[in-house]
Scaffold this motif. Structure first.
Motif, PDB file in Angstrom:
ATOM      1  N   VAL A  49      98.201  22.379  20.797  1.00 26.00           N
ATOM      2  CA  VAL A  49      97.861  21.081  21.370  1.00 26.00           C
ATOM      3  C   VAL A  49      99.045  20.157  21.157  1.00 26.00           C
ATOM      4  CG1 VAL A  49      96.275  19.124  21.281  1.00 26.00           C
ATOM      5  CG2 VAL A  49      95.425  21.439  20.841  1.00 26.00           C
ATOM      6  N   TYR A  50      99.566  19.590  22.246  1.00 28.38           N
ATOM      7  CA  TYR A  50     100.734  18.705  22.166  1.00 28.38           C
ATOM      8  C   TYR A  50     100.293  17.270  22.358  1.00 28.38           C
ATOM      9  CZ  TYR A  50     105.245  16.619  23.241  1.00 28.38           C
ATOM     10  OH  TYR A  50     106.362  15.829  23.245  1.00 28.38           O
ATOM     11  N   SER A  51     100.637  16.398  21.406  1.00 32.57           N
ATOM     12  CA  SER A  51     100.226  15.002  21.463  1.00 32.57           C
ATOM     13  C   SER A  51     101.362  14.049  21.803  1.00 32.57           C
ATOM     14  CB  SER A  51      99.643  14.572  20.108  1.00 32.57           C
ATOM     15  OG  SER A  51      98.516  15.344  19.805  1.00 32.57           O
ATOM     16  N   GLY A  52     102.577  14.538  21.833  1.00 28.21           N
ATOM     17  CA  GLY A  52     103.725  13.669  22.078  1.00 28.21           C
ATOM     18  C   GLY A  52     103.898  13.331  23.546  1.00 28.21           C
ATOM     19  N   PRO A  53     104.970  12.611  23.858  1.00 27.09           N
ATOM     20  CA  PRO A  53     105.236  12.217  25.240  1.00 27.09           C
ATOM     21  C   PRO A  53     105.832  13.354  26.060  1.00 27.09           C
ATOM     22  CG  PRO A  53     106.957  11.373  23.830  1.00 27.09           C
ATOM     23  CD  PRO A  53     105.941  12.039  22.926  1.00 27.09           C
ATOM     24  N   ASP A  54     105.478  13.419  27.300  1.00 23.11           N
ATOM     25  CA  ASP A  54     105.998  14.337  28.316  1.00 23.11           C
ATOM     26  C   ASP A  54     106.726  15.564  27.768  1.00 23.11           C
ATOM     27  OD1 ASP A  54     106.678  15.514  30.669  1.00 23.11           O
ATOM     28  OD2 ASP A  54     107.855  13.851  31.435  1.00 23.11           O
ATOM     29  N   LEU A  55     105.974  16.590  27.479  1.00 19.09           N
ATOM     30  CA  LEU A  55     106.530  17.813  26.900  1.00 19.09           C
ATOM     31  C   LEU A  55     107.643  18.394  27.758  1.00 19.09           C
ATOM     32  CD1 LEU A  55     106.548  20.073  24.795  1.00 19.09           C
ATOM     33  CD2 LEU A  55     104.736  21.178  26.097  1.00 19.09           C
ATOM     34  N   PHE A  56     107.486  18.362  29.078  1.00 20.33           N
ATOM     35  CA  PHE A  56     108.510  18.983  29.909  1.00 20.33           C
ATOM     36  C   PHE A  56     109.873  18.324  29.708  1.00 20.33           C
ATOM     37  CE2 PHE A  56     110.993  19.642  33.744  1.00 20.33           C
ATOM     38  CZ  PHE A  56     111.137  21.011  33.632  1.00 20.33           C
ATOM     39  N   GLU A  57     109.905  17.018  29.515  1.00 21.44           N
ATOM     40  CA  GLU A  57     111.185  16.344  29.254  1.00 21.44           C
ATOM     41  C   GLU A  57     111.817  16.847  27.967  1.00 21.44           C
ATOM     42  OE1 GLU A  57     111.374  12.109  29.340  1.00 21.44           O
ATOM     43  OE2 GLU A  57     110.284  12.007  31.229  1.00 21.44           O
ATOM     44  N   GLN A  58     111.007  17.272  27.024  1.00 24.00           N
ATOM     45  CA  GLN A  58     111.522  17.722  25.731  1.00 24.00           C
ATOM     46  C   GLN A  58     112.063  19.152  25.792  1.00 24.00           C
ATOM     47  OE1 GLN A  58     111.524  14.908  24.324  1.00 24.00           O
ATOM     48  NE2 GLN A  58     109.862  14.156  25.585  1.00 24.00           N
ATOM     49  N   ILE A  59     111.483  19.993  26.663  1.00 24.34           N
ATOM     50  CA  ILE A  59     111.919  21.398  26.709  1.00 24.34           C
ATOM     51  C   ILE A  59     112.882  21.701  27.859  1.00 24.34           C
ATOM     52  CG2 ILE A  59     109.865  22.202  25.472  1.00 24.34           C
ATOM     53  CD1 ILE A  59     108.776  23.245  28.168  1.00 24.34           C
ATOM     54  N   SER A  60     112.987  20.820  28.837  1.00 24.10           N
ATOM     55  CA  SER A  60     113.861  21.099  29.984  1.00 24.10           C
ATOM     56  C   SER A  60     115.341  21.247  29.596  1.00 24.10           C
ATOM     57  CB  SER A  60     113.676  20.061  31.091  1.00 24.10           C
ATOM     58  OG  SER A  60     114.034  18.794  30.649  1.00 24.10           O
ATOM     59  N   PRO A  61     115.863  20.544  28.571  1.00 17.37           N
ATOM     60  CA  PRO A  61     117.266  20.780  28.205  1.00 17.37           C
ATOM     61  C   PRO A  61     117.542  22.221  27.771  1.00 17.37           C
ATOM     62  CG  PRO A  61     116.534  18.702  27.285  1.00 17.37           C
ATOM     63  CD  PRO A  61     115.308  19.405  27.830  1.00 17.37           C
ATOM     64  N   ALA A  62     116.507  22.951  27.364  1.00 20.31           N
ATOM     65  CA  ALA A  62     116.678  24.355  26.965  1.00 20.31           C
ATOM     66  C   ALA A  62     116.631  25.286  28.175  1.00 20.31           C
ATOM     67  CB  ALA A  62     115.602  24.748  25.955  1.00 20.31           C
TER      68      ALA A  62
END
Length: 102
Positions: A49-62
């Protein structure tokens, strides 16, 4: 980035920092990292369960690429590992990497 105003805000900021530093390339890696911050509810069928902001923005640099399904529903695919990560309103579902099943 503005200064966190609450414990929860700091928690989310720490989670975002960890994701950006680790740059996981498998769904299993994303799930494992998110679980450190947001342990999945025992009653949930989700892997995390992810509670932070916009997960895709966090993983897209990878290198993750997104396929939108609906407003809060998407599938992320990593082109190098073949790993797939489903997201529905903060619930994460990891599929085994193609490399892991070969």
């Amino acid at each position: 980035m503005s200064k966190p105003t609450s414990e929860f805000s700091q928690f989310c900021a720490d989670e975002v920092t960890a994701l950006r530093r680790a740059q996981p390339t498998t769904a299993e890696g994303v799930v494992a990292l998110v679980r450190v911050f947001d342990p999945a509810d025992a009653g949930s069928r989700a892997d995390a369960v992810y509670s932070g902001p916009d997960l895709f923005e966090q993983i897209s640099p990878a290198g993750w690429q997104i396929e939108w399904r609906e407003d809060a529903c998407w599938l992320a695919v990593h082109p190098e590992t073949g790993s797939r990560l489903g997201h529905y309103e903060g619930l994460l579902y990891a599929e085994l990497s193609l490399a892991a099943t070969a």
